[in-house]
Design a protein around this motif. Structure first.
Motif, PDB file in Angstrom:
ATOM      1  N   TYR A  54       0.844  -1.207   0.000  1.00  0.00           N
ATOM      2  CA  TYR A  54       0.000   0.000   0.000  1.00  0.00           C
ATOM      3  C   TYR A  54       0.877   1.253   0.000  1.00  0.00           C
ATOM      4  O   TYR A  54       1.811   1.370   0.801  1.00  0.00           O
ATOM      5  CB  TYR A  54      -0.925   0.001   1.231  1.00  0.00           C
ATOM      6  CG  TYR A  54      -1.998   1.060   1.197  1.00  0.00           C
ATOM      7  CD1 TYR A  54      -3.212   0.826   0.575  1.00  0.00           C
ATOM      8  CD2 TYR A  54      -1.786   2.307   1.798  1.00  0.00           C
ATOM      9  CE1 TYR A  54      -4.205   1.792   0.547  1.00  0.00           C
ATOM     10  CE2 TYR A  54      -2.768   3.278   1.772  1.00  0.00           C
ATOM     11  CZ  TYR A  54      -3.975   3.024   1.143  1.00  0.00           C
ATOM     12  OH  TYR A  54      -4.942   3.983   1.122  1.00  0.00           O
ATOM     13  N   ASP A  55       0.590   2.187  -0.887  1.00  0.00           N
ATOM     14  CA  ASP A  55       1.329   3.452  -0.960  1.00  0.00           C
ATOM     15  C   ASP A  55       0.430   4.560  -0.405  1.00  0.00           C
ATOM     16  O   ASP A  55      -0.567   4.955  -1.031  1.00  0.00           O
ATOM     17  CB  ASP A  55       1.736   3.758  -2.393  1.00  0.00           C
ATOM     18  CG  ASP A  55       2.745   4.897  -2.473  1.00  0.00           C
ATOM     19  OD1 ASP A  55       2.966   5.564  -1.427  1.00  0.00           O
ATOM     20  OD2 ASP A  55       3.300   5.134  -3.558  1.00  0.00           O
ATOM     21  N   ASP A 100     -11.791   2.872  -1.151  1.00  0.00           N
ATOM     22  CA  ASP A 100     -10.419   2.602  -1.599  1.00  0.00           C
ATOM     23  C   ASP A 100     -10.344   1.119  -1.950  1.00  0.00           C
ATOM     24  O   ASP A 100     -10.310   0.252  -1.052  1.00  0.00           O
ATOM     25  CB  ASP A 100      -9.425   2.967  -0.497  1.00  0.00           C
ATOM     26  CG  ASP A 100      -7.984   2.972  -0.985  1.00  0.00           C
ATOM     27  OD1 ASP A 100      -7.741   2.483  -2.110  1.00  0.00           O
ATOM     28  OD2 ASP A 100      -7.109   3.461  -0.253  1.00  0.00           O
ATOM     29  N   GLU A 101     -10.337   0.790  -3.255  1.00  0.00           N
ATOM     30  CA  GLU A 101     -10.344  -0.606  -3.676  1.00  0.00           C
ATOM     31  C   GLU A 101      -9.103  -1.352  -3.227  1.00  0.00           C
ATOM     32  O   GLU A 101      -9.108  -2.595  -3.136  1.00  0.00           O
ATOM     33  CB  GLU A 101     -10.468  -0.703  -5.200  1.00  0.00           C
ATOM     34  CG  GLU A 101     -11.819  -0.292  -5.764  1.00  0.00           C
ATOM     35  CD  GLU A 101     -11.956   1.219  -5.914  1.00  0.00           C
ATOM     36  OE1 GLU A 101     -11.001   1.932  -5.533  1.00  0.00           O
ATOM     37  OE2 GLU A 101     -13.012   1.671  -6.390  1.00  0.00           O
ATOM     38  N   ARG A 102      -8.050  -0.674  -2.927  1.00  0.00           N
ATOM     39  CA  ARG A 102      -6.830  -1.336  -2.469  1.00  0.00           C
ATOM     40  C   ARG A 102      -7.015  -1.972  -1.091  1.00  0.00           C
ATOM     41  O   ARG A 102      -6.217  -2.830  -0.681  1.00  0.00           O
ATOM     42  CB  ARG A 102      -5.677  -0.334  -2.422  1.00  0.00           C
ATOM     43  CG  ARG A 102      -5.290   0.231  -3.785  1.00  0.00           C
ATOM     44  CD  ARG A 102      -4.235   1.315  -3.644  1.00  0.00           C
ATOM     45  NE  ARG A 102      -4.736   2.479  -2.899  1.00  0.00           N
ATOM     46  CZ  ARG A 102      -3.997   3.545  -2.598  1.00  0.00           C
ATOM     47  NH1 ARG A 102      -2.706   3.583  -2.978  1.00  0.00           N
ATOM     48  NH2 ARG A 102      -4.522   4.557  -1.941  1.00  0.00           N
ATOM     49  N   ASP A 152     -15.727  -4.268   0.648  1.00  0.00           N
ATOM     50  CA  ASP A 152     -15.579  -3.741  -0.717  1.00  0.00           C
ATOM     51  C   ASP A 152     -14.598  -2.574  -0.796  1.00  0.00           C
ATOM     52  O   ASP A 152     -14.454  -1.944  -1.841  1.00  0.00           O
ATOM     53  CB  ASP A 152     -16.944  -3.311  -1.265  1.00  0.00           C
ATOM     54  CG  ASP A 152     -17.595  -2.236  -0.403  1.00  0.00           C
ATOM     55  OD1 ASP A 152     -17.101  -1.975   0.727  1.00  0.00           O
ATOM     56  OD2 ASP A 152     -18.601  -1.661  -0.855  1.00  0.00           O
ATOM     57  N   GLY A 153     -13.949  -2.253   0.310  1.00  0.00           N
ATOM     58  CA  GLY A 153     -12.975  -1.179   0.322  1.00  0.00           C
ATOM     59  C   GLY A 153     -13.518   0.152   0.824  1.00  0.00           C
ATOM     60  O   GLY A 153     -12.779   1.152   0.858  1.00  0.00           O
ATOM     61  N   THR A 154     -14.788   0.213   1.221  1.00  0.00           N
ATOM     62  CA  THR A 154     -15.366   1.437   1.784  1.00  0.00           C
ATOM     63  C   THR A 154     -14.837   1.650   3.204  1.00  0.00           C
ATOM     64  O   THR A 154     -14.805   0.720   4.018  1.00  0.00           O
ATOM     65  CB  THR A 154     -16.899   1.358   1.796  1.00  0.00           C
ATOM     66  OG1 THR A 154     -17.369   1.138   0.460  1.00  0.00           O
ATOM     67  CG2 THR A 154     -17.508   2.628   2.342  1.00  0.00           C
TER      68      THR A 154
END
Length: 502
Positions: A54-55, A100-102, A152-154
């Motif tokens: 992760y960046d 954020d999908e990551r 889901d990345g929320t």
């Protein structure tokens, strides 16, 4: 024996079933523990996997379309609204939502709530409050931050904040005024090409408004606004929470208006006091004037140093004018009273020196109505005029002496006997003679005295000073009542309706 087996068999069956259910519960508990251990291990592994590559420096969907940042607020309290500093204090739960999908993971793990410390390891919006003066995040017992992940990345990122925000106030109608205060939310570094601020739940994104209670204000309305702010560096998304507060006038009525009304009414008491009671009326007037000055000073200390006139200033200044006018009214009454008495003394003195009018040895009406003590006081007032006349005569004699005409003056003696300098016996003996006397005066000096200019009368002469007090008893309350009707109707009904129409 058979009977014994019949009685024991149900008991054995019950114990067998009880032991079987206990074994099942033990197995379920062990399975649940194993599942929790596996879930924790899975969550730990999922977080580790999410943050491994992760960046934090890059926003979600970097290089793609702008991401939506949803905002919702729950207000805890609004207090410390200051007119001097033009600000207010707001305590709230501030929550941000973005995707954020990551950071997506297995849906079987469900939602995960973590400590706010983890927010330092992921990307978060650079949100700030443009009209903020100072703010802080509560840290008792730990830093009040919430970080919740969805599969889901929320992400939901919330914190408990107390902010002191500026609020410009128009105090023209103070204290019957309504103010518009706002809390503005904006991205500091990301323009509309990167992020987009929206209210998460539309008009329902603000909670806790109905539970707000303020000491001096009432929350009448609020509005959620979405707009863009243009700067030289670009256009930035901005949200604004604007709420309208109305000031409660009850405190100011008890603190300022009611004491001012009572002081004005107290100043009217002097109209029923005898005009000869100088000490009573003057002390009452000065006391009310000084008290109104104190009230006016207290009102100004609680407000900023602004140049325009406020509604409370109009009321205080008007009350001050009524109190001061009551004091001036007595000055007019007292001046006209002694002026009239002085005229009666001169008329009485002229009648006494006229033998044709005093042939029957009867006191004239002027002497019958006059008090010798008043005459003595008036003679003291006239002494200054007598001294001025004496100086004029001396100057005249000095000029004649310079011209060589001092022989006549040597034979002429000037005797000046002011009434107020005599002793008690002379006062008793000379009750009918009021004022100074001159004997054996040179006729040329007398002619000069007759030529001195007349005094210019500034105030009108009033024959009966009691008439002024009687008129003031009606005029002052009527004017004050009329002022109060116009003031309260205008500020409580006319001006609010006009502002609503605008």
């Amino acid at each position: 024996m058979t009977l014994l087996l019949v009685l024991i068999s149900p008991l054995l069956l019950f114990l067998t079933l009880r032991m079987g259910s206990g074994l099942v519960q033990c197995r379920e508990l062990e399975a649940r523990k194993m599942d929790n251990s596996r879930r924790i291990a899975n969550i730990t592994a999922a977080i580790k996997d999410m943050l491994e590559d992760y960046d934090i420096r890059l926003r979600p969907r970097f290089g793609g379309p702008a991401i939506d940042i949803g905002i919702d607020i729950e207000i805890v309290s609004i207090n410390s609204i200051s007119e001097v500093n033009m600000d207010y204090t707001l305590t709230m739960y501030f929550r941000q939502h973005w995707k954020d999908e990551r950071l997506s993971y297995d849906p079987c793990l469900g939602n995960v709530s973590l400590s706010g410390i983890l927010a330092e390891r992921i990307w978060v919006p650079d949100t700030y409050f443009p009209n903020d003066k100072r703010s802080f995040v509560h840290d008792v017992t730990v830093t009040n931050k919430l970080l919740r992940f969805h599969h889901d990345g929320t992400i939901t990122y919330g914190m408990r904040i107390t902010s002191v925000a500026s609020c410009y106030m128009d105090l023209v109608h103070y204290p019957m005024d309504e103010q518009n205060c706002s809390l503005e939310i904006e991205s500091y570094g990301y323009t509309t090409a990167d992020v987009n601020f929206v209210w998460q739940y539309g008009d329902d994104s603000l909670e806790g408004v109905n539970n707000i209670e303020m000491a001096q204000f009432t929350l009448s309305d609020y509005k959620l606004i979405v707009k863009m702010q243009n700067f030289s560096t670009g256009s930035y998304p901005r949200l604004a929470l604007t709420f309208r507060i109305k000031r409660n006038v009850g405190f100011f009525f008890l603190q300022t208006y009611l004491p001012s009304i009572l002081l004005v009414m107290l100043s009217w008491v002097s109209f029923w006091i005898n005009h000869e009671a100088t000490s009573a009326r003057v002390s009452l007037g000065i006391t009310t004037v000084l008290t109104m000055t104190t009230i006016s000073t207290a009102v100004r200390q609680s407000l900023p140093r602004i140049s325009y006139v406020k509604s409370i200033d109009i009321y205080v200044i008007t009350c001050y004018s009524f109190v001061f006018a009551a004091l001036v009214e007595y000055a007019i009454v007292n001046y006209n009273y002694w002026l009239e008495q002085k005229k009666k003394v001169k008329e009485a003195h002229g009648i006494k020196n006229n033998p044709t009018q005093n042939s029957n040895n009867k006191k004239p009406p002027e002497l019958q109505q006059f008090n010798p003590q008043v005459a003595l006081r008036l003679s003291q007032v006239d002494s200054e005029d007598d001294i001025l006349e004496d100086d004029e005569m001396k100057n005249s004699m000095g000029m004649d002496a310079l011209n060589g005409n001092d022989r006549g003056h040597r034979r002429t003696s000037l005797t000046y006997r002011p009434q107020h300098r005599n002793n008690a016996q002379n006062n008793a003996r000379n009750n009918t003679a009021y004022g100074p006397r001159y004997t054996n005066v040179n006729p040329s000096i007398t002619r000069r005295r007759k030529k001195k200019p007349k005094r210019i009368r500034v105030l009108p002469r009033i024959r009966n000073v009691n008439t002024v007090d009687r008129v003031s008893r009606i005029l002052f309350p009527f004017l004050f009542l009329l002022f109060n009707v116009l003031y309260w109707v205008g500020y409580l009904y006319v001006l609010p309706n006009r502002s609503k129409n605008e």
